[in-house]
Write an enzyme that holds these catalytic residues in place. Structure first.
Site, short mmCIF file in Angstrom:
data_model
loop_
_atom_site.label_atom_id
_atom_site.label_comp_id
_atom_site.label_asym_id
_atom_site.label_seq_id
_atom_site.Cartn_x
_atom_site.Cartn_y
_atom_site.Cartn_z
N ASP A 276 83.86 28.03 55.77
CA ASP A 276 83.46 26.90 56.28
C ASP A 276 82.57 26.08 55.05
OD1 ASP A 276 83.04 24.60 57.97
OD2 ASP A 276 81.74 25.77 59.28
N SER B 234 86.35 35.36 61.69
CA SER B 234 85.35 35.95 62.64
C SER B 234 84.74 37.31 61.72
CB SER B 234 85.77 36.23 63.73
OG SER B 234 85.71 35.32 64.74
N GLY C 30 83.25 37.39 59.02
CA GLY C 30 81.98 37.29 58.25
C GLY C 30 80.67 37.15 58.99
N ILE D 23 90.36 30.19 49.45
CA ILE D 23 91.62 29.50 50.37
C ILE D 23 91.36 27.88 49.88
CG2 ILE D 23 89.91 28.92 52.32
CD1 ILE D 23 92.48 29.80 54.03
N ASN E 62 82.54 26.66 63.42
CA ASN E 62 81.66 26.82 64.52
C ASN E 62 81.83 25.70 65.57
OD1 ASN E 62 79.93 24.43 63.89
ND2 ASN E 62 79.31 25.75 62.27
N1 APR Z 1 88.26 31.69 50.96
C1 APR Z 1 88.81 32.53 51.81
N2 APR Z 1 87.83 33.50 52.46
C2 APR Z 1 86.50 33.26 52.24
C3 APR Z 1 86.04 32.12 51.47
C4 APR Z 1 87.00 31.58 50.85
N3 APR Z 1 86.47 30.68 49.72
N4 APR Z 1 84.71 32.52 51.62
C5 APR Z 1 84.51 33.25 52.40
N5 APR Z 1 85.58 33.93 52.95
C6 APR Z 1 85.90 34.87 54.07
C7 APR Z 1 84.60 36.08 54.25
O1 APR Z 1 84.78 36.93 53.14
C8 APR Z 1 84.98 36.56 55.33
O2 APR Z 1 86.02 37.60 55.24
O3 APR Z 1 86.11 34.51 55.17
C9 APR Z 1 85.77 35.41 56.23
C10 APR Z 1 85.09 34.78 57.53
O4 APR Z 1 83.70 34.72 57.03
P1 APR Z 1 82.81 33.67 57.57
O5 APR Z 1 82.96 32.42 56.64
O6 APR Z 1 81.43 34.11 57.70
O7 APR Z 1 83.33 33.02 58.90
P2 APR Z 1 83.23 33.53 60.50
O8 APR Z 1 82.79 35.03 60.46
O9 APR Z 1 84.47 33.14 61.36
O10 APR Z 1 81.79 32.84 60.96
C11 APR Z 1 81.88 31.55 61.23
O11 APR Z 1 79.93 31.01 59.76
O12 APR Z 1 79.77 29.40 58.02
C12 APR Z 1 79.61 29.75 59.32
O13 APR Z 1 80.06 27.41 60.08
C13 APR Z 1 80.62 28.99 60.21
O14 APR Z 1 79.17 29.13 62.26
C14 APR Z 1 80.37 29.39 61.43
C15 APR Z 1 80.55 30.83 61.13
#
Ligand code: APR
Length: 177
Positions: free
Chosen positions: A33, A121, A123, A10, A23
């Site tokens: 993030d 959400s 990940g 992204i 978060n």
């Molecule tokens: N581009 C697109 N999608 C991505 C990228 C990227 N560069 N990197 C990771 N993802 C995807 C992951 O594969 C996952 O399917 O983003 C999705 C969401 O995963 P997370 O980033 O872990 O987000 P989330 O599950 O919402 O958890 C949020 O994680 O990093 C921390 O600060 C953040 O505490 C918050 C939590």
């Protein structure tokens, strides 16, 4: 007007606004993030800290915007997804839908035309991917159809970082669109 799903990172999307799965403290983290903050540079974290100092922690499902630093996008819309283990399934679904609709509301307030979402959400927050994809697709399609006469938002892209999420999004698009 339309919704598509693509495989990609992204941070490279050339759109008006990208959404960050943040978060409640907007403090940065891992996953998408971390990728967004490291590609955007330190000014975005400073803007996030100013938002938190002004309004306190972000509620789950609510979205706020910053500039996008060094990214090709103009804005980053930060939204806090539900942590799967902290809610009942129905509440999790409502909160995840709120993430998509409130991000689109903020994008419309900014005058954005093109917007890209990660799979919020799915990940660290452990929302089951096969449930998250149809919620993302149906919420975006409903929002676009309800707002088509009075919004700048025209093109929405679901950016999947892996083929499993892409498969779920494509299935949801086939089932729902
Ligand atoms: N581009 C697109 N999608 C991505 C990228 C990227 N560069 N990197 C990771 N993802 C995807 C992951 O594969 C996952 O399917 O983003 C999705 C969401 O995963 P997370 O980033 O872990 O987000 P989330 O599950 O919402 O958890 C949020 O994680 O990093 C921390 O600060 C953040 O505490 C918050 C939590």
């Amino acid at each position: 007007m339309g919704l598509t799903a693509v495989l990609g990172d992204i941070t490279t999307m050339e759109v008006d606004a990208i959404v960050n799965a943040a978060n409640a403290a907007l403090a940065g983290g891992g996953g998408v993030d971390g990728a967004i903050h490291s590609a955007a540079g330190p000014t975005v974290l400073e803007e996030c800290q100013a938002i938190i100092a002004n309004q306190g922690p972000c509620r789950t499902g609510r979205a706020v915007a910053t500039s996008a630093g060094a990214l090709p996008a103009t804005w980053i819309i930060h939204v806090v997804g539900p942590i799967w283990t902290q809610h009942e399934p129905v509440e999790n679904s409502t909160l995840l839908a709120n993430c998509y609709s409130s991000s689109l509301d903020v994008a419309a307030e900014l005058g954005a035309t093109t917007i890209a979402f990660p799979a919020i959400s799915t990940g660290v927050y452990r929302f089951p991917r096969e449930l998250a994809a149809p919620i993302a697709v149906s919420t975006v399609l409903n929002w676009l159809s309800q707002n088509k006469r009075n919004t700048s938002v025209d093109t929405v892209t679901l950016v999947c970082f892996d083929s499993e999420n892409l498969r779920h999004c494509q299935q949801a698009l086939t089932d729902i669109a």
